[in-house]
Design an enzyme around this catalytic site. Structure first.
Site, PDB file in Angstrom:
ATOM      1  N   GLN A  27       0.810  -1.214   0.000  1.00 38.06           N
ATOM      2  CA  GLN A  27       0.000   0.000   0.000  1.00 38.06           C
ATOM      3  C   GLN A  27       0.845   1.267   0.000  1.00 38.06           C
ATOM      4  O   GLN A  27       0.432   2.303  -0.499  1.00 38.06           O
ATOM      5  CB  GLN A  27      -0.930   0.007   1.226  1.00 38.06           C
ATOM      6  CG  GLN A  27      -1.960   1.130   1.232  1.00 38.06           C
ATOM      7  CD  GLN A  27      -2.889   1.035   2.433  1.00 38.06           C
ATOM      8  OE1 GLN A  27      -2.916   0.040   3.127  1.00 38.06           O
ATOM      9  NE2 GLN A  27      -3.631   2.088   2.669  1.00 38.06           N
ATOM     10  N   TYR A  54       4.960 -10.531   4.616  1.00 38.25           N
ATOM     11  CA  TYR A  54       4.402  -9.244   4.219  1.00 38.25           C
ATOM     12  C   TYR A  54       5.028  -8.794   2.900  1.00 38.25           C
ATOM     13  O   TYR A  54       6.258  -8.616   2.805  1.00 38.25           O
ATOM     14  CB  TYR A  54       4.631  -8.179   5.283  1.00 38.25           C
ATOM     15  CG  TYR A  54       3.980  -8.445   6.626  1.00 38.25           C
ATOM     16  CD1 TYR A  54       2.960  -9.394   6.763  1.00 38.25           C
ATOM     17  CD2 TYR A  54       4.379  -7.749   7.760  1.00 38.25           C
ATOM     18  CE1 TYR A  54       2.372  -9.637   7.996  1.00 38.25           C
ATOM     19  CE2 TYR A  54       3.778  -7.986   8.991  1.00 38.25           C
ATOM     20  CZ  TYR A  54       2.790  -8.931   9.106  1.00 38.25           C
ATOM     21  OH  TYR A  54       2.210  -9.165  10.332  1.00 38.25           O
ATOM     22  N   GLN A 177       0.835 -12.865  19.646  1.00 39.77           N
ATOM     23  CA  GLN A 177       0.381 -11.710  18.865  1.00 39.77           C
ATOM     24  C   GLN A 177      -0.986 -12.020  18.256  1.00 39.77           C
ATOM     25  O   GLN A 177      -1.092 -12.642  17.207  1.00 39.77           O
ATOM     26  CB  GLN A 177       1.374 -11.349  17.766  1.00 39.77           C
ATOM     27  CG  GLN A 177       0.985 -10.065  17.048  1.00 39.77           C
ATOM     28  CD  GLN A 177       2.002  -9.607  16.020  1.00 39.77           C
ATOM     29  OE1 GLN A 177       1.643  -9.277  14.894  1.00 39.77           O
ATOM     30  NE2 GLN A 177       3.268  -9.572  16.388  1.00 39.77           N
ATOM     31  N   PRO A 207      -5.439  -2.862  16.542  1.00 41.19           N
ATOM     32  CA  PRO A 207      -6.174  -2.239  17.655  1.00 41.19           C
ATOM     33  C   PRO A 207      -7.182  -1.200  17.180  1.00 41.19           C
ATOM     34  O   PRO A 207      -8.121  -0.875  17.909  1.00 41.19           O
ATOM     35  CB  PRO A 207      -5.063  -1.601  18.492  1.00 41.19           C
ATOM     36  CG  PRO A 207      -3.970  -1.314  17.511  1.00 41.19           C
ATOM     37  CD  PRO A 207      -4.012  -2.482  16.554  1.00 41.19           C
ATOM     38  N   LYS A 216     -13.725   7.018  10.112  1.00 42.70           N
ATOM     39  CA  LYS A 216     -13.705   7.622   8.775  1.00 42.70           C
ATOM     40  C   LYS A 216     -14.621   6.914   7.788  1.00 42.70           C
ATOM     41  O   LYS A 216     -14.936   7.463   6.723  1.00 42.70           O
ATOM     42  CB  LYS A 216     -12.278   7.658   8.235  1.00 42.70           C
ATOM     43  CG  LYS A 216     -11.646   6.298   7.981  1.00 42.70           C
ATOM     44  CD  LYS A 216     -10.190   6.472   7.550  1.00 42.70           C
ATOM     45  CE  LYS A 216      -9.458   5.155   7.417  1.00 42.70           C
ATOM     46  NZ  LYS A 216      -8.025   5.341   7.089  1.00 42.70           N
ATOM     47  N   ARG A 228      -7.794   2.244   3.289  1.00 40.64           N
ATOM     48  CA  ARG A 228      -7.486   0.822   3.185  1.00 40.64           C
ATOM     49  C   ARG A 228      -8.600   0.049   2.489  1.00 40.64           C
ATOM     50  O   ARG A 228      -8.363  -0.908   1.764  1.00 40.64           O
ATOM     51  CB  ARG A 228      -7.222   0.230   4.570  1.00 40.64           C
ATOM     52  CG  ARG A 228      -6.900  -1.259   4.540  1.00 40.64           C
ATOM     53  CD  ARG A 228      -6.302  -1.728   5.828  1.00 40.64           C
ATOM     54  NE  ARG A 228      -4.996  -1.109   6.059  1.00 40.64           N
ATOM     55  CZ  ARG A 228      -4.232  -1.359   7.122  1.00 40.64           C
ATOM     56  NH1 ARG A 228      -4.644  -2.188   8.047  1.00 40.64           N
ATOM     57  NH2 ARG A 228      -3.058  -0.766   7.256  1.00 40.64           N
ATOM     58  N   GLN A 291      -0.494   9.949  10.724  1.00 38.22           N
ATOM     59  CA  GLN A 291      -1.258   8.864  11.349  1.00 38.22           C
ATOM     60  C   GLN A 291      -0.414   8.172  12.420  1.00 38.22           C
ATOM     61  O   GLN A 291      -0.913   7.843  13.496  1.00 38.22           O
ATOM     62  CB  GLN A 291      -1.693   7.848  10.293  1.00 38.22           C
ATOM     63  CG  GLN A 291      -2.704   8.369   9.283  1.00 38.22           C
ATOM     64  CD  GLN A 291      -2.985   7.354   8.185  1.00 38.22           C
ATOM     65  OE1 GLN A 291      -2.083   6.634   7.751  1.00 38.22           O
ATOM     66  NE2 GLN A 291      -4.225   7.286   7.735  1.00 38.22           N
TER      67      GLN A 291
END
Length: 336
Positions: A27, A54, A177, A207, A216, A228, A291
């Site tokens: 992204q 990733y 995680q 989170p 948003k 996103r 952000q």
């Protein structure tokens, strides 16, 4: 920034950390990613989380480049192993000894470091004996390639079995995680109590529910351009299940609560997960530096019992609590 111990260890990490899932290498382009990492550093974040899967290893490379030149001892760098990488051949996935030993070497090269602070099993591998996996992790620790071992999205029973083997093999399993947010609380019933008993912390991802908890996304409206939910390279797929009008309407009702606390919506969401004392850190991301800065400002914020109750009343039965969802996170076969 404030810091918390990770599990039953002397190792401290920043309570807000920076992760590059579905951003770096997909992204967000490399130059923008470096700006985000610099914003994290400027905000006092010292803990950085990534994974070899990733962007099919590109995210590790970008993070390594972005952190180059920083004092290594002042950083905590986490990565993960399990999911298919490279050409995705029959041994390019899972938690076999072969894949773990090859994967750690690749991750270290891409991250430009001699060791990672935390090496995590990205999912549970049903096709490999747990004894083989934990022995390989023990050897990675003894070789100095990882200081600590963690897991991701393991069930309470899997965590307990892994912890026992780690203890028998003489190394520390100190973290899990999982996904965790005020709208996704599946770890609270089983995973958290087990982890507390064993001295294991949660390092939680999503989170902010991948941006949904920023408010948003408006019910009945198309998602904002560049968000996103419009990212065709993968982000839109991950967030789709959260794009329900009922949930989005409830999230809008959180805005006065955030305002009363003097927080942005994102900060409210991050502060909420940090009220759970089994959470050592909340992994936040961002496609823009501002952000990252906003998320980091949630560190140290305390929410009152009254505020927590108001959040629960607003979200009601829109919250996902089924502990069985954790088991569904790990595929029964490696290439599923």
């Amino acid at each position: 920034m404030e810091f918390r111990y990770l599990g039953n260890s002397g190792f401290k990490i920043s309570e807000v950390s920076y992760g590059n899932w579905v951003t770096h290498g997909s992204q967000v382009e490399a130059d923008a990613a470096k700006l985000c990492v610099n914003a994290a550093l400027d905000a006092g974040i010292t803990t950085f989380d990534t994974a070899d899967v990733y962007a099919n290893t590109a995210a590790e490379t970008i993070l390594g480049d972005a952190l180059a030149g920083q004092r290594r001892e002042s950083l905590e760098i986490f990565t993960k192993v399990y999911n298919p990488t490279g050409p995705k051949g029959h041994n390019d996935t899972g938690l076999s000894r072969k894949h773990i030993m090859e994967a750690i070497n690749g991750s270290l090269k891409r991250l430009q470091t001699d060791y990672v602070d935390l090496y995590q099993a990205h999912r549970y591998d049903y096709e490999t004996p747990l004894e083989e996996t934990m022995q390989a992790f023990a050897d990675v620790v003894r070789q100095g390639k990882a200081l600590y071992i963690g897991v991701s999205e393991w069930t309470a029973d899997q965590i307990r079995a892994g912890h026992k083997l780690a203890t028998d093999l003489g190394f520390q399993l100190i973290s899990n995680q999982p996904q965790y947010s005020m709208v996704y609380r599946v770890i609270e019933a089983e995973v958290v109590p087990t982890s507390q008993e064993l001295g294991i912390s949660q390092v939680v991802f999503s989170p902010i529910a991948q941006g949904v908890l920023t408010g948003k996304y408006q019910p009945g409206q198309p998602p904002p351009a560049g968000s996103r939910a419009t990212d065709e390279s993968g982000g839109a797929n991950f967030i789709q299940r959260l794009m329900k009008d009922d949930l989005l309407e409830r999230v809008q009702q959180l805005k006065p609560i955030a305002s009363d606390e003097g927080l942005s919506m994102a900060q409210l969401a991050v502060a909420w997960v940090l009220t759970n004392d089994n959470v050592a850190s909340a992994i936040t991301g961002g496609s823009r530096p501002e952000q990252v800065t906003d998320n980091a400002a949630a560190a140290g914020k305390k929410l009152s019992a009254e505020t927590l109750q108001r959040i629960d009343e607003v979200l009601g039965d829109a919250v996902e609590r089924d502990p069985a969802r954790t088991a569904q996170s790990s595929p029964k076969t490696r290439l599923a």
